[in-house]
Design a protein around this motif. Structure first.
Motif, PDB file in Angstrom:
ATOM      1  N   ARG A   1      41.839  37.698  40.730  1.00  0.00           N
ATOM      2  CA  ARG A   1      42.943  37.708  39.761  1.00  0.00           C
ATOM      3  C   ARG A   1      43.344  39.124  39.312  1.00  0.00           C
ATOM      4  NH1 ARG A   1      43.469  34.412  34.012  1.00  0.00           N
ATOM      5  NH2 ARG A   1      45.287  35.583  33.308  1.00  0.00           N
ATOM      6  N   PHE A   2      42.366  39.898  38.840  1.00  0.00           N
ATOM      7  CA  PHE A   2      42.689  41.230  38.314  1.00  0.00           C
ATOM      8  C   PHE A   2      42.418  42.291  39.385  1.00  0.00           C
ATOM      9  CE2 PHE A   2      41.706  38.654  34.597  1.00  0.00           C
ATOM     10  CZ  PHE A   2      42.831  38.901  33.811  1.00  0.00           C
ATOM     11  N   LEU A   3      43.441  43.047  39.720  1.00  0.00           N
ATOM     12  CA  LEU A   3      43.283  44.063  40.764  1.00  0.00           C
ATOM     13  C   LEU A   3      43.426  45.442  40.131  1.00  0.00           C
ATOM     14  CD1 LEU A   3      43.004  44.640  43.814  1.00  0.00           C
ATOM     15  CD2 LEU A   3      45.496  44.507  43.984  1.00  0.00           C
ATOM     16  N   GLU A   4      42.378  46.256  40.311  1.00  0.00           N
ATOM     17  CA  GLU A   4      42.452  47.629  39.789  1.00  0.00           C
ATOM     18  C   GLU A   4      43.372  48.442  40.691  1.00  0.00           C
ATOM     19  OE1 GLU A   4      39.136  50.267  40.406  1.00  0.00           O
ATOM     20  OE2 GLU A   4      40.584  51.817  39.865  1.00  0.00           O
ATOM     21  N   VAL A   5      44.385  49.063  40.095  1.00  0.00           N
ATOM     22  CA  VAL A   5      45.335  49.830  40.915  1.00  0.00           C
ATOM     23  C   VAL A   5      45.293  51.330  40.648  1.00  0.00           C
ATOM     24  CG1 VAL A   5      46.960  47.939  41.329  1.00  0.00           C
ATOM     25  CG2 VAL A   5      47.226  49.368  39.275  1.00  0.00           C
ATOM     26  N   TRP A   6      44.772  51.717  39.494  1.00  0.00           N
ATOM     27  CA  TRP A   6      44.865  53.150  39.153  1.00  0.00           C
ATOM     28  C   TRP A   6      43.718  53.492  38.222  1.00  0.00           C
ATOM     29  CZ3 TRP A   6      50.072  55.525  36.899  1.00  0.00           C
ATOM     30  CH2 TRP A   6      50.103  56.893  37.157  1.00  0.00           C
ATOM     31  N   ASN A   7      43.090  54.601  38.501  1.00  0.00           N
ATOM     32  CA  ASN A   7      41.992  55.048  37.665  1.00  0.00           C
ATOM     33  C   ASN A   7      42.334  56.408  37.065  1.00  0.00           C
ATOM     34  OD1 ASN A   7      39.534  55.281  36.442  1.00  0.00           O
ATOM     35  ND2 ASN A   7      38.349  55.596  38.319  1.00  0.00           N
ATOM     36  N   LEU A   8      42.263  56.500  35.754  1.00  0.00           N
ATOM     37  CA  LEU A   8      42.525  57.781  35.081  1.00  0.00           C
ATOM     38  C   LEU A   8      41.164  58.327  34.638  1.00  0.00           C
ATOM     39  CD1 LEU A   8      45.435  56.580  32.717  1.00  0.00           C
ATOM     40  CD2 LEU A   8      45.563  57.172  35.148  1.00  0.00           C
ATOM     41  N   VAL A   9      40.757  59.431  35.237  1.00  0.00           N
ATOM     42  CA  VAL A   9      39.437  59.985  34.913  1.00  0.00           C
ATOM     43  C   VAL A   9      39.618  61.198  33.997  1.00  0.00           C
ATOM     44  CG1 VAL A   9      37.274  60.908  35.836  1.00  0.00           C
ATOM     45  CG2 VAL A   9      38.592  59.259  37.181  1.00  0.00           C
TER      46      VAL A   9
ATOM     47  N   ARG B   1      47.237  39.280  38.591  1.00  0.00           N
ATOM     48  CA  ARG B   1      48.030  38.703  39.684  1.00  0.00           C
ATOM     49  C   ARG B   1      48.259  37.196  39.489  1.00  0.00           C
ATOM     50  NH1 ARG B   1      44.971  39.127  44.324  1.00  0.00           N
ATOM     51  NH2 ARG B   1      46.778  39.336  45.689  1.00  0.00           N
ATOM     52  N   GLY B   2      47.811  36.700  38.369  1.00  0.00           N
ATOM     53  CA  GLY B   2      48.085  35.291  38.070  1.00  0.00           C
ATOM     54  C   GLY B   2      46.824  34.459  37.987  1.00  0.00           C
ATOM     55  N   SER B   3      46.794  33.546  37.003  1.00  0.00           N
ATOM     56  CA  SER B   3      45.570  32.761  36.767  1.00  0.00           C
ATOM     57  C   SER B   3      45.247  31.866  37.961  1.00  0.00           C
ATOM     58  CB  SER B   3      45.715  31.927  35.498  1.00  0.00           C
ATOM     59  OG  SER B   3      46.889  31.153  35.601  1.00  0.00           O
ATOM     60  N   GLU B   4      46.277  31.522  38.777  1.00  0.00           N
ATOM     61  CA  GLU B   4      46.019  30.642  39.930  1.00  0.00           C
ATOM     62  C   GLU B   4      45.118  31.331  40.967  1.00  0.00           C
ATOM     63  OE1 GLU B   4      48.872  31.869  38.940  1.00  0.00           O
ATOM     64  OE2 GLU B   4      49.855  32.867  40.613  1.00  0.00           O
ATOM     65  N   LEU B   5      45.021  32.669  40.910  1.00  0.00           N
ATOM     66  CA  LEU B   5      44.141  33.384  41.853  1.00  0.00           C
ATOM     67  C   LEU B   5      42.749  33.617  41.259  1.00  0.00           C
ATOM     68  CD1 LEU B   5      46.639  36.101  43.155  1.00  0.00           C
ATOM     69  CD2 LEU B   5      45.835  34.093  44.374  1.00  0.00           C
ATOM     70  N   GLY B   6      42.572  33.217  40.013  1.00  0.00           N
ATOM     71  CA  GLY B   6      41.333  33.545  39.313  1.00  0.00           C
ATOM     72  C   GLY B   6      40.220  32.546  39.525  1.00  0.00           C
ATOM     73  N   CYS B   7      39.051  32.897  38.978  1.00  0.00           N
ATOM     74  CA  CYS B   7      37.875  32.039  39.125  1.00  0.00           C
ATOM     75  C   CYS B   7      37.873  30.929  38.076  1.00  0.00           C
ATOM     76  CB  CYS B   7      36.619  32.894  38.994  1.00  0.00           C
ATOM     77  SG  CYS B   7      36.544  33.757  37.416  1.00  0.00           S
TER      78      CYS B   7
END
Ligand code: GLY
Length: 444
Positions: A203-211, A184-190
């Motif tokens: 910054r990184f948002l998990e949106v989908w999990n493939l099991v 979502r962009g480095s400006e939202l990161g730690c």
């Protein structure tokens, strides 16, 4: 990136998989009698008999939008940007029909060509293997992502904690997984040099999990192979909407907007503090969970599932006080939530909302008296010299005034105070002995 409403995301997901021979299921109720959890906690749960090979499905390829509700991470709601108590899970499933590579190919096609996500914003995790489980690196998944054009540095191997999916950590069908994250962009990161998927920052948002569901986990932790190799995927609708609506969190996507506006009208003053932000987020999240539970026939009450609903009402009511709302208001957020959810709720469900509103308001009114006196008490309580609140005090507040101890503890935590839980246990055990004796006296 194009902006998509939640309804549009659902429509595109469903038609993508229907066009690829998946049967669209209506999605099960949040409550399934005889289920091992109070509410459905994952999209695959209603499909357990198919995944275990116990019952043949109507078709080997399935897709659904499933409502889920889980409270194990409820403390994170409002503080984290990604955690909903109730949520909608989009999924596609293969019951022994297609493989890992096909799953990955379809997932990337949907993301890039139908939901309009740019490739450079996508990061994938894969299972790095686990000696204890006797499983090695999932190089098939890693290789397939790279073959499809995902840069190597965006394919991140992670251990069993992140990339071996089990149902709520417990027994059941399970397997290695590959999670899809959006940057979502480095400006939202730690800002940490090694910040990447798996980092707890925004910054990184998990949106989908493939099991890649190949195993059954047993009570003793051992794994056996399922009769067939299945695919089980779960895309969090609110998270995908957060990305595709450029929202700052899952709590401000279109589904919640009318409720947030209503809340704004009820509590116009905003000091911009993190507490006030958390309060608004918690309120809309919890009331939405109460709405979905209510539509599944579970109202507030003392026991089991009903007590979960009551607890959510009480937590949300407390947050309302924090925003300066001193009359019952939670019921009045239900209609705005219905408006925000549009066609995700059926016409029949929409008609039942006024009854639910009365139920929620009654429960809130009942709690208001307990809340007022409990909050006054908590404001006065003083910790010992180490900043600790006596457990016995909290127990008394619960036993004599009905103020829930965990709620009290959360409120105290906001003041930086800690509860002596072992003292609480002692007081509770003593109380049980006294009650038993008095019951025996009464009946003998
Ligand atoms: N069953 C996949 C998920 O819930 O993430």
């Amino acid at each position: 990136m194009q902006q998509l409403s939640s309804g549009e995301i659902v429509k595109r997901y469903r038609s993508f998989f229907v066009a690829r021979n998946h049967l669209a299921l209506p999605g099960s109720s949040l409550v399934v009698p005889g289920n091992s959890t109070s509410f459905i906690i994952a999209g695959m749960q209603p499909l357990l008999p198919y995944l275990r090979g116990e019952v043949a499905p109507l078709a080997p390829r399935l897709t659904a939008l499933q409502r889920c509700l889980r409270t194990d991470d409820v403390e994170q709601v409002g503080t984290s940007i990604r955690q909903n108590t109730a949520f909608f899970m989009l999924g596609n499933w293969s019951i022994g029909n297609y493989d890992k590579r096909t799953t990955i190919q379809m997932a990337l096609d949907l993301l890039l060509n139908h939901l309009g996500l740019p490739l450079e914003k996508l990061w994938m995790t894969v299972f790095e293997g686990d000696r204890e489980l006797g499983l090695s690196l999932d190089d098939v998944a890693a290789e397939e992502w790279r073959r499809l054009g995902v840069p190597s540095e965006h394919v991140v191997p992670l251990g069993a904690e992140d990339n071996f999916w089990t149902m709520g950590g417990g027994p059941g069908p399970c397997g290695p997984c590959s999670e899809i994250f959006v940057d979502r962009g480095s400006e939202l990161g730690c800002g940490a040099p090694d910040c990447r998927p798996g980092c707890s920052c925004a910054r990184f948002l998990e949106v989908w999990n493939l099991v890649f569901m190949e195993f059954e986990k047993h009570e003793d932790g051992s794994l056996t192979s399922l009769p067939q190799r299945n695919i089980d995927t779960g895309m969090g609708l609110e998270r995908m909407a957060c990305v595709l609506q450029s929202s700052d969190s899952v709590y401000s996507v279109d589904l919640f907007q009318p409720a947030l506006e209503r809340l704004q009208a009820l509590a116009p003053r905003d000091d911009g503090s993190p507490q006030a932000l958390r309060a608004r987020r918690m309120i809309v999240d919890h009331v939405r969970a109460v709405l979905l539970a209510g539509l599944a026939g579970v109202g507030p009450g003392r026991d089991g599932r009903s007590s979960v609903v009551r607890r959510l009402i009480r937590r949300a009511a407390c947050q309302g006080r924090l925003l300066g709302i001193d009359q019952p208001f939670l019921g009045s957020l239900l209609q705005p939530l219905v408006e925000g959810h549009g066609s995700l709720l059926t016409q029949d469900e929409q008609k039942r909302v006024p009854d639910l509103e009365r139920l929620v308001t009654n429960d809130e009114v009942m709690f208001a008296r307990v809340l007022s006196s409990g909050l006054r008490e908590l404001e006065r309580v003083e910790p010992n010299e180490r900043g600790i609140i006596a457990g016995e005090y909290l127990f008394k507040l619960h036993a004599e005034k009905g103020f829930p101890a965990d709620l009290a503890s959360e409120i105290l935590q906001e003041r930086g105070l800690v509860v002596d839980w072992s003292g609480y246990q002692h007081a509770s055990a003593d109380h049980r002995i006294v009650s038993r004796v008095s019951v025996q006296k009464h009946f003998h």
